[in-house]
Design a protein around this motif. Sequence first.
Motif, PDB file in Angstrom:
ATOM      1  N   TRP A 215       2.563   1.920  -3.371  1.00  0.00           N
ATOM      2  CA  TRP A 215       1.401   2.406  -4.332  1.00  0.00           C
ATOM      3  C   TRP A 215       0.973   3.873  -4.049  1.00  0.00           C
ATOM      4  O   TRP A 215       0.876   4.550  -5.115  1.00  0.00           O
ATOM      5  CB  TRP A 215       0.231   1.424  -4.347  1.00  0.00           C
ATOM      6  N   GLN A 216       1.058   4.253  -2.982  1.00  0.00           N
ATOM      7  CA  GLN A 216       0.432   5.467  -2.492  1.00  0.00           C
ATOM      8  C   GLN A 216       1.466   6.444  -2.641  1.00  0.00           C
ATOM      9  O   GLN A 216       1.417   7.638  -3.007  1.00  0.00           O
ATOM     10  CB  GLN A 216       0.046   5.581  -1.052  1.00  0.00           C
TER      11      GLN A 216
ATOM     12  N   LYS B  44       0.594  -1.125  -0.027  1.00  0.00           N
ATOM     13  CA  LYS B  44       0.271   0.068  -0.039  1.00  0.00           C
ATOM     14  C   LYS B  44       0.771   1.443  -0.018  1.00  0.00           C
ATOM     15  O   LYS B  44       0.593   2.167  -0.704  1.00  0.00           O
ATOM     16  CB  LYS B  44      -0.926   0.074   1.188  1.00  0.00           C
TER      17      LYS B  44
ATOM     18  N   GLU C 135       4.708   6.280  -4.568  1.00  0.00           N
ATOM     19  CA  GLU C 135       5.927   6.277  -5.594  1.00  0.00           C
ATOM     20  C   GLU C 135       4.855   6.160  -6.881  1.00  0.00           C
ATOM     21  O   GLU C 135       4.268   5.411  -7.332  1.00  0.00           O
ATOM     22  CB  GLU C 135       6.285   4.699  -5.445  1.00  0.00           C
ATOM     23  N   ARG C 136       4.890   7.267  -7.433  1.00  0.00           N
ATOM     24  CA  ARG C 136       4.424   7.527  -8.666  1.00  0.00           C
ATOM     25  C   ARG C 136       4.826   6.448  -9.968  1.00  0.00           C
ATOM     26  O   ARG C 136       4.268   5.737 -10.812  1.00  0.00           O
ATOM     27  CB  ARG C 136       4.518   8.835  -9.336  1.00  0.00           C
ATOM     28  N   ASN C 137       6.133   6.203  -9.854  1.00  0.00           N
ATOM     29  CA  ASN C 137       6.746   5.304 -10.900  1.00  0.00           C
ATOM     30  C   ASN C 137       6.157   4.013 -10.550  1.00  0.00           C
ATOM     31  O   ASN C 137       5.905   2.979 -11.763  1.00  0.00           O
ATOM     32  CB  ASN C 137       7.990   5.242 -10.677  1.00  0.00           C
ATOM     33  N   MET C 138       5.733   3.461  -9.366  1.00  0.00           N
ATOM     34  CA  MET C 138       5.079   2.184  -9.325  1.00  0.00           C
ATOM     35  C   MET C 138       3.623   2.115 -10.072  1.00  0.00           C
ATOM     36  O   MET C 138       3.490   1.018 -10.856  1.00  0.00           O
ATOM     37  CB  MET C 138       4.955   1.945  -7.734  1.00  0.00           C
ATOM     38  N   ARG C 139       2.908   3.156  -9.778  1.00  0.00           N
ATOM     39  CA  ARG C 139       1.778   3.240 -10.285  1.00  0.00           C
ATOM     40  C   ARG C 139       1.857   3.231 -12.017  1.00  0.00           C
ATOM     41  O   ARG C 139       0.929   2.577 -12.688  1.00  0.00           O
ATOM     42  CB  ARG C 139       0.916   4.549  -9.881  1.00  0.00           C
ATOM     43  N   ASN C 140       2.820   3.981 -12.335  1.00  0.00           N
ATOM     44  CA  ASN C 140       3.285   4.087 -13.997  1.00  0.00           C
ATOM     45  C   ASN C 140       3.516   2.434 -14.372  1.00  0.00           C
ATOM     46  O   ASN C 140       3.189   2.230 -15.387  1.00  0.00           O
ATOM     47  CB  ASN C 140       4.224   4.868 -14.139  1.00  0.00           C
ATOM     48  N   HIS C 141       4.281   2.133 -13.603  1.00  0.00           N
ATOM     49  CA  HIS C 141       5.011   0.747 -14.085  1.00  0.00           C
ATOM     50  C   HIS C 141       3.612  -0.355 -14.158  1.00  0.00           C
ATOM     51  O   HIS C 141       3.581  -1.318 -15.162  1.00  0.00           O
ATOM     52  CB  HIS C 141       5.731  -0.078 -13.108  1.00  0.00           C
ATOM     53  N   VAL C 142       2.953  -0.090 -13.076  1.00  0.00           N
ATOM     54  CA  VAL C 142       1.550  -1.139 -13.280  1.00  0.00           C
ATOM     55  C   VAL C 142       0.530  -0.917 -14.329  1.00  0.00           C
ATOM     56  O   VAL C 142       0.247  -1.601 -15.066  1.00  0.00           O
ATOM     57  CB  VAL C 142       0.843  -1.282 -11.815  1.00  0.00           C
ATOM     58  N   ALA C 143       0.471   0.541 -14.631  1.00  0.00           N
ATOM     59  CA  ALA C 143      -0.405   0.846 -15.815  1.00  0.00           C
ATOM     60  C   ALA C 143       0.351   0.455 -17.161  1.00  0.00           C
ATOM     61  O   ALA C 143      -0.410  -0.401 -18.164  1.00  0.00           O
ATOM     62  CB  ALA C 143      -0.363   2.357 -15.919  1.00  0.00           C
TER      63      ALA C 143
END
Length: 138
Positions: free
Chosen positions: A37-38, A34, A40-48
Amino acid sequence: MHMDLKEKNHKRKQNIWKNTQFRKSFGHAWDGVKTIWQEERNMRNHVAFGMLPIVAGFLFRVSNIEWIVLVLCVFLVIIMEFLNTIIETVVDMVTNYEYHPLAKKAKDIAAGAVLVTACFTVVIAAIIFLPKLIKLVF
């Protein structure tokens, strides 16, 4: 006798931070997921971006082996982002957010590892999908 007491105290000290219950361990691990995810923008980008080859896999009906390779690559990038975030966090803690050339070096190399893994994933996706795209177009 003295040695046994020393060993016992050492083991007791080791277990202070050790989770002995699976549920608690899982909870702490989920807190980590969590947090990244909350925060780190890069994590959200990698998932997307990781969803792109997954969606393409469904559209092109890739084989089981291709699925395994695609999912492995996507998760490898995500895992590398976890490791990068860990390294950055520890470096920031140790340096107290003060610039140091070795801190920069460690953080740059960790980020580079994510970049190399992402490039590897793009190459694998190209190997899998380019022939399918060419076949579709021509």
